[in-house]
Each structure stands twice: as C-alpha cells, then as structure tokens.
Design an enzyme around this catalytic site. Sequence first.
Site, PDB file in Angstrom:
ATOM      1  N   LYS A  56     -10.395 186.655 -87.030  1.00  0.00           N
ATOM      2  CA  LYS A  56     -11.489 185.651 -88.834  1.00  0.00           C
ATOM      3  C   LYS A  56     -12.677 185.278 -88.541  1.00  0.00           C
ATOM      4  O   LYS A  56     -13.073 184.960 -87.069  1.00  0.00           O
ATOM      5  CB  LYS A  56     -10.775 184.753 -88.666  1.00  0.00           C
ATOM      6  CG  LYS A  56     -10.792 183.677 -89.602  1.00  0.00           C
ATOM      7  CD  LYS A  56     -10.776 184.362 -90.799  1.00  0.00           C
ATOM      8  CE  LYS A  56      -9.553 185.511 -91.474  1.00  0.00           C
ATOM      9  NZ  LYS A  56      -9.794 186.318 -92.088  1.00  0.00           N
TER      10      LYS A  56
ATOM     11  N   ASP B  59      -7.490 191.240 -84.506  1.00  0.00           N
ATOM     12  CA  ASP B  59      -7.003 191.732 -85.817  1.00  0.00           C
ATOM     13  C   ASP B  59      -7.759 193.126 -84.739  1.00  0.00           C
ATOM     14  O   ASP B  59      -6.755 194.455 -85.366  1.00  0.00           O
ATOM     15  CB  ASP B  59      -8.393 191.662 -86.856  1.00  0.00           C
ATOM     16  CG  ASP B  59      -8.224 190.190 -87.480  1.00  0.00           C
ATOM     17  OD1 ASP B  59      -7.948 189.401 -87.026  1.00  0.00           O
ATOM     18  OD2 ASP B  59      -6.439 190.103 -88.565  1.00  0.00           O
TER      19      ASP B  59
END
Length: 349
Positions: free
Chosen positions: A250, A239
Amino acid sequence: MATLPTSIHWDGADLYLLDQTQLPLATVIEKQDTVEQVWDAIKQLKVRGAPAIGIAGAYGLVVGLRSQIQLSPPDFLGELERLAAYLDSARPTAVNLHWALTRMVTVARRLGEEDPATILITLEQEAIKIHDEDRRLCRAIGEHGLPLIQPGMGILTHCNAGALATSELGTALAPLYLAHQQGVEFRVYADETRPLLQGARLTSWELQQSGLDVTLICDNMAAHLMGQGLIDLVIVGTDRVAANGDVANKIGTLGVAIAAQYFGIPFYVACPYSTIDFATAEGRTIVIEERGEAEVTHFGDRRTAPLNISVRNPAFDVTPHTLVTGLITDRGILRAPYIESLKQHYAKV
Ligand code: MRU
C-alpha cells in the site's frame, strides 16, 4: 477473533462478500450473483487485500461459470479463460489474484474433455482448497512471526494485512493475534493509510474488536513516533514480492521503511507463498494501480481540493529489498540475500 465477520463466505452454493467499504460503521454482507458483481466488488475494494482478492477471484469464476455448463467442453474452457482474464483485470498489483485464477484454469485444463458439470464441481473444490489453504498459511506466518513480538513493544503497521484482507488472522497481523492470545502485552500503532483509510477503518477496527491495544495515527505521524522511541518493530503485508525481495505494498509503505531504517527499527514484511512472484525479477517492473482522482480530492463526500487541480493516485509503492529486515513467510523468516532465500524455500512450489 470470534467477533469479526469473515470477509469471504462460500455456503456450498453461493458466494458472500463483506462490503469492507462500509466498515467500521456498518456490517453489510452481499450475495454475489454474477461474475460482473464479483469483478466490481474487487475493483471497488469491497473485498480487498492480496490473499482475499485471490480467494474471491477463484469463487468468482465458479459464480460466472454456473450458467455455462450447457456449453461443449472446448467452449466451456474458452469461457473459463475469458472470465479468468476478465476477473484478473479488476486490479493489477496484487499477484494473488492472478495466481489463484491461473491455478483454477490449470486445474480445469487438466480435466480436458470432461463434461462441464464435472469441471465445475472440480473448480468449486479448488476454490475451497485455495480458501482453506490460506487459513493454514496465515497461521503458519503467525507462528513464525510470533517470536518477534516481545512484551512492552510498540509495533507499527500500515494499511490492513489482517483478518479482513485474508481468510482469517491475516499476514502482518497474524503474529500479533497469536501473541495476544498467549498473553503477551504490547501496543499496536495503526497508520490511517490515506487515501482510503484501510488503517483507520479496518486495522484499528479489527484489532479493537479482537481486544488488542491499538492506537490510530495519521500517516505523517509515524516518523515522529519513531523518533520518540515509541516504535520497536514495523510489520506490514505485501501485494507482490519480486524474485529479488523487493515488495509492493500500500502507498506509504516505502516512506515507513525509509523512516524505520533511519531510526534503526526492524522492518518486516509478512506474506504467504501466493504473493511471491518469481516471474518479476525486481520491484520496478511491478504494475502499480492508479486509482481515481476523487479518492484524493475528496474526504468522504466532501471536496477538499481546488477544482481542476492535477492529481496523482498511485495505490501502491515498492520498497527495495535493502530496507527489508526479513520476510515472515509460511515457511519461516527469510533473510537477505532474498534472491537466494526465496529460491531456496519456494522455487519448487
Ligand atoms: O488496496 P488494498 O486495500 O487491497 O491494499 C491492501 C494492501 O496493501 C495490503 O497490505 C496487502 O494486500 C497485504 S494483505 C495481507
């Protein structure tokens, strides 16, 4: 790939998002009529995955500004900036959302005093460009990662960094799709990815739909399988990549990376340039999204924890660059020292 529904669709007038919270049981596509609806879709993870929320955010701006073209040019730009900040507030960790919204605002500012209807057309074209560019970036990641996928391998992935998280193909899953298309035989192990089960609901589903050999495991089984010699390679998405190569992904990714290092298994992270954040020097300053307690205290609708229990629910963790074997990017596989290789390939983007 042909059987997968696309997560984001712009039909030239309206935005449609696949509601990923309902997968794999139902394929529900929702038309987005307001910017609030798009914000909520991002917040609720109806659309999720770093590149996908960037694309959805860009279209979301167009959706929100459609009703504002009667404003004066300065007021229209003010409204654009307000809506960009609003959409950006939906989720803090994936930099792609901020990146796409900043790109949209920059394009509009360049047009200065043009009338709002013209600016809106340019913004729509820019959102389409971001969407199309992501398709090319995913394919390039797939091609650069392809040589890593060897016949007979067991490959572990965590969360969902596939077609559903992007425009198509995915980041971490792109090399797997291309290898499969070329007839390479290998097995994918998908971590279920508690608490929201992106691995079980999305990764195992999209790989199965596409005909790949996929085996679903609970998160706490990954180290055991590594110890049994079943995993030869780990590939995950990310991300946000900090300037020194630390990667946010995650929750649970860090544990996978530590276990992979212990067992001497290569740990690769796949990302497009839109996920690289030179403004963040190192991973420890990345804002980690904390989500609601119910995601931890409940399994679906059923409560699985005592009432009044204290809960933490960080949605992401940061894996230090020292655990990363390589970054599979749209410009090739980058190696340590990442502070140098990232700068060399991307500082001028
Ligand atoms: O909370 P999510 O489902 O948006 O988290 C997604 C991930 O962590 C992905 O691995 C990451 O965004 C990379 S997607 C290509």
